[in-house]
Scaffold this active site. Structure first.
Site, mmCIF file in Angstrom:
data_model
loop_
_atom_site.group_PDB
_atom_site.id
_atom_site.type_symbol
_atom_site.label_atom_id
_atom_site.label_comp_id
_atom_site.label_asym_id
_atom_site.label_seq_id
_atom_site.Cartn_x
_atom_site.Cartn_y
_atom_site.Cartn_z
ATOM 1 N N HIS A 473 -74.358 2.653 -5.030
ATOM 2 C CA HIS A 473 -74.268 2.189 -6.410
ATOM 3 C C HIS A 473 -74.993 0.880 -6.702
ATOM 4 C CE1 HIS A 473 -72.938 2.029 -10.431
ATOM 5 N NE2 HIS A 473 -71.734 2.487 -10.290
ATOM 6 N N TYR A 589 -61.125 0.582 -18.839
ATOM 7 C CA TYR A 589 -62.550 0.258 -18.649
ATOM 8 C C TYR A 589 -63.372 1.478 -19.044
ATOM 9 C CZ TYR A 589 -66.733 -1.253 -15.956
ATOM 10 O OH TYR A 589 -67.982 -1.632 -15.557
ATOM 11 N N THR A 602 -74.756 -2.857 -16.969
ATOM 12 C CA THR A 602 -73.594 -2.311 -17.666
ATOM 13 C C THR A 602 -72.787 -3.412 -18.342
ATOM 14 O OG1 THR A 602 -72.193 -2.475 -15.702
ATOM 15 C CG2 THR A 602 -73.385 -0.394 -16.039
#
Length: 773
Positions: A473, A589, A602
């Site tokens: 990630h 979230y 993000t």
């Protein structure tokens, strides 16, 4: 073997008559073609560097400007207002040029300077235009004339054919919100989650921070925002990802699934052959910058493309304090794992990319290989699934030299990693629930030792022809990989295809060297580290409660008839489902993106709001009317959309708070407010996987070729992780994760609540699938 094939490019024997030199023409040919391939890539990169460097203009425009200047001079017009004469006088100090030559050179120098000035002006103008985000807040379908004029100007200054990285220098920097605005938005977001006493205490902490420490920390952030390209992204990558010392598997990595219903071929090697070839075609387009930049607002507003840079040839390297990302410019091989063995597969032959049938041939050779793993080799990848510090120490102690270093280099410098999985996975109609859950868990963690979790991409081909990917990630976010995966799925099925017997199209090529078995010499101490990492990873994987399911009662088509954003509809359904599941609200979230800004990644949308809570309470209050519930739903959905837009335009809450916290740590000051805020758990973590290239699939003609999307593990020990993808007009795929060890959660129970909540909200509108209003 390929290495040996090139190593014997020439041989010589010393004889009484001298040296007998024998050349291997085939090996020399391969060396020549390999060098030619490298120089082609260098030339393409050089050419693209020039095109991107002069964007939004073009190299040809230089000639137009210079010719225009010279033409004006011949017409006795001075476009430089005397500057050309000054240049001419300066050149007169040299005796190497005659007067006519000096005139030409002076005109060319002025023309070149004018051309550069025009490029800088156009680029600055485009940057200022892209800094406007009012279009985000305009009512859907009702753009004012000023916004339409703005769109036209953006298109004019964007050039005719922008490449992937063309807009990078024209994108604005991410702005730093004011401390006051962030405090107000933060307090508004936590108000429904606290009782009156708790909120008064938090309100006091926030106000004290905004007056005392906040402005000092803010000054440093402002300074960074002026100096750095993005004031968030480098700290986000380092402190959220690379400095994490826990396992990547489940906690950080995520996965992407195959088509939901379709398996184009049941032959494992063939599916791998087509898919790997499609991935390499995408890499080729990426190297040449032929992938079009993502544009919003009717193909007008560009998103940042920087995350594509490290998609391939990249690996995360473990360190004792922090990891690093190792990226090489090019890689000509992949590494394939099968039954505990590692194989190196070259991707080029005769100076060209291997064809799908040739890659299938290589995969089949690996599947047919009967050799046994070396001691410690079978479970080696478990070190990438466990804690980072033991892996970092083992790498330094046991993989620093010799055959272990060579083999590890092959893995870490591969274009990407491939697993030929021994299991059969995918949707089975007769057992849809268990089959999809098993498929998701296999892609998320597998056996904990059959994926290389440090690689940016681990491609998995299952025994029955199903496939998927597991992604590290830190280097990029899911939409970037989603763009690749959409291309792979579409290219595999609609362009490459398969022959009638299920094999890749084309013929085998017996001249291709077979895959090379990687060699390992893993000592007993390292094998103990591997066992320990496997135990850690297995315990983590066994605790994952995963539930993937298609929701096909309705989809985007019917939701749009409610005049509600599909994302807001799903998010409010998740709030209702969570309240029914746990009987309480929680900090939620939702991942948004900030790629309207350079190097943006993000931002968080805090989906649990006072407005959403009012709506949810009305749905559980039998005294409320549907009319009142519908009104509250509209208010909540509009609030959610407004918050999403704020997050996208740089006015989010959490990245600002995160960076303020990082600055406080650098300064060595403690903030009770920031410490408490950053420790709050996200018990409901959600993310939508957007479809970006719908045109590739033509779902009206191929309705069965729908994507399953992808998912991730739970963020909190007692919470849920929810990923969803809105596919076409009539399908939404959900992926729900939690932990078996929590007595508060149950992924299947929560999945049922999601289905019920979706249907209950739609019922408020009294719509059916055939509704036209």
């Amino acid at each position: 073997m390929a290495e040996a094939h090139q190593a014997v490019a020439f041989q010589f024997t010393v004889t009484p008559d001298g040296i007998d030199l024998r050349l291997s023409h085939e090996a020399l040919k391969q060396i020549y073609l390999s060098g030619l391939h490298s120089w082609k890539k260098k030339f393409i990169r050089f050419k693209n560097g020039i095109l991107t460097g002069v964007f939004p203009s073009s190299p040809f425009s230089w000639l137009i400007v210079v010719v225009g200047v010279r033409s004006a001079e011949y017409a006795k017009i001075d476009p430089s207002f005397g500057l050309i004469d000054h240049i001419n006088n300066a050149l007169s100090t040299t005796t190497s040029m005659c007067g006519q030559t000096r005139n030409i050179v002076s005109g060319m120098l002025f023309g070149t300077g004018l051309w550069v000035a025009l490029i800088v002006t156009m680029r600055y103008t485009l940057k200022r235009l892209l800094s406007y985000h009012g279009w985000m807040f305009a009512e859907h379908g009702k753009l004012p004339p000023s916004t339409r004029l703005w769109m036209a100007m953006v298109k004019v200054f964007s050039g005719p054919k922008p490449m992937l990285y063309s807009f990078q220098t024209s994108l604005p920097h991410l702005p730093v919100p004011s401390v006051k605005d962030t405090m107000n938005r933060y307090l508004d977001s936590v108000k429904p989650l606290m009782d009156e006493t708790e909120f008064r205490r938090m309100n006091a902490l926030a106000k004290d921070f905004a007056i005392t420490l906040g402005p000092k920390l803010q000054w440093y952030l402002k300074l960074k925002s002026w100096w750095a390209t993005n004031y968030v992204s480098d700290w986000w990558e380092e402190y959220i990802y690379l400095r994490g010392r826990g396992p990547l598997m489940v906690n950080s990595n995520y996965f992407a699934m195959d088509f939901l219903y379709v398996i184009p071929t049941s032959i494992q090697a063939a599916r791998a052959g087509n898919a790997i070839h499609a991935i390499l075609l995408y890499r080729k387009k990426l190297d040449r910058e032929e992938i079009k930049p993502i544009l919003l607002m009717g193909s007008t507003v560009p998103l940042c493309s920087s995350q594509w840079e490290r998609m391939f040839n990249t690996s995360r390297i473990p360190g004792e304090e922090t990891d690093t990302l190792q990226h090489v410019k090019d890689s000509k091989h992949i590494v394939v794992y099968h039954k505990g063995r590692y194989f190196k597969v070259w991707l080029y032959h005769d100076g060209r990319l291997l064809k799908p049938r040739e890659i299938e041939q290589q995969m089949q050779k690996i599947l047919d290989d009967k050799s046994e793993p070396h001691p410690g080799e079978e479970h080696l990848a478990a070190v990438t699934a466990g804690d980072r510090i033991p892996w970092a120490k083992a790498r330094k102690d046991h993989f620093a030299n010799g055959k272990n270093k060579q083999s590890l280099d092959a893995v870490e410098k591969a274009a990407f990693f491939v697993t030929l999985d021994e299991t059969e996975q995918g949707y089975k109609k007769e057992d849809s629930v268990a089959s999809l859950d098993s498929y998701a868990k296999s892609l998320l963690h597998g056996k904990c030792y059959d994926r290389w979790f440090d690689k940016t991409i681990s491609f998995v081909a299952f025994k029955n022809g199903k496939m998927g990917m597991n992604m590290e990630h830190s280097w990029a976010d899911a939409p970037i990989v989603g763009h690749l995966w959409e291309y792979v799925l579409a290219t595999d099925s609609f362009q490459l295809g398969y022959s009638d017997d299920g094999h890749c199209k084309g013929e085998k090529n017996p001249s291709i060297p077979p895959p090379t078995r990687l060699q390992w010499d893993i000592p007993a101490e390292c094998q103990e580290v591997i066992r320990s990492s496997l135990n850690t990873a297995s315990a983590l994987a066994d605790d994952v409660d995963f539930h993937s399911f298609p929701f096909d009662s309705f989809g985007k088509g019917l939701i749009k008839k409610t005049r509600t954003s599909p994302d807001a509809f799903v998010q409010l359904a998740l709030q209702l489902a969570h309240f029914r599941d746990k009987g309480k609200f929680c900090l939620t979230y939702e991942a948004s993106m900030t790629r309207l800004f350079r190097e943006g990644r993000t931002e968080t949308v805090r989906s649990c709001t006072s407005e959403s809570c009012d709506f949810v309470k009305s749905m559980t209050d039998s005294t409320q009317t549907d009319e009142k519930r519908l009104k509250l739903f509209k208010i909540a959905s509009e609030k959610h959309q407004h918050m999403y837009r704020l997050a996208m335009t740089g006015a989010g809450i959490d990245r600002h708070l995160f960076c303020l916290y990082v600055v406080s740590k650098y300064l060595g000051v403690d903030s009770p407010f920031l410490k408490e805020v950053l420790s709050e758990p996200w018990r409901l973590s959600t993310s939508q996987t957007p479809q970006q290239q719908v045109e590739l699939f033509q779902l009206d003609k191929n309705p069965e070729y729908v994507s399953s999307g992808g998912g991730f593990g739970p963020v909190a020990d007692d919470g849920y992780g929810v990923s969803y993808i809105i596919v076409g007009e009539n399908l939404i795929n959900f992926h729900v994760s939690s932990k078996f060890s929590s007595h508060e959660t149950d992924s299947h129970r929560f999945g049922k609540h999601i289905k019920d909540a979706m249907n209950d909200i739609l019922a408020l509108f009294h719509l059916s699938k055939n509704s036209t209003k």
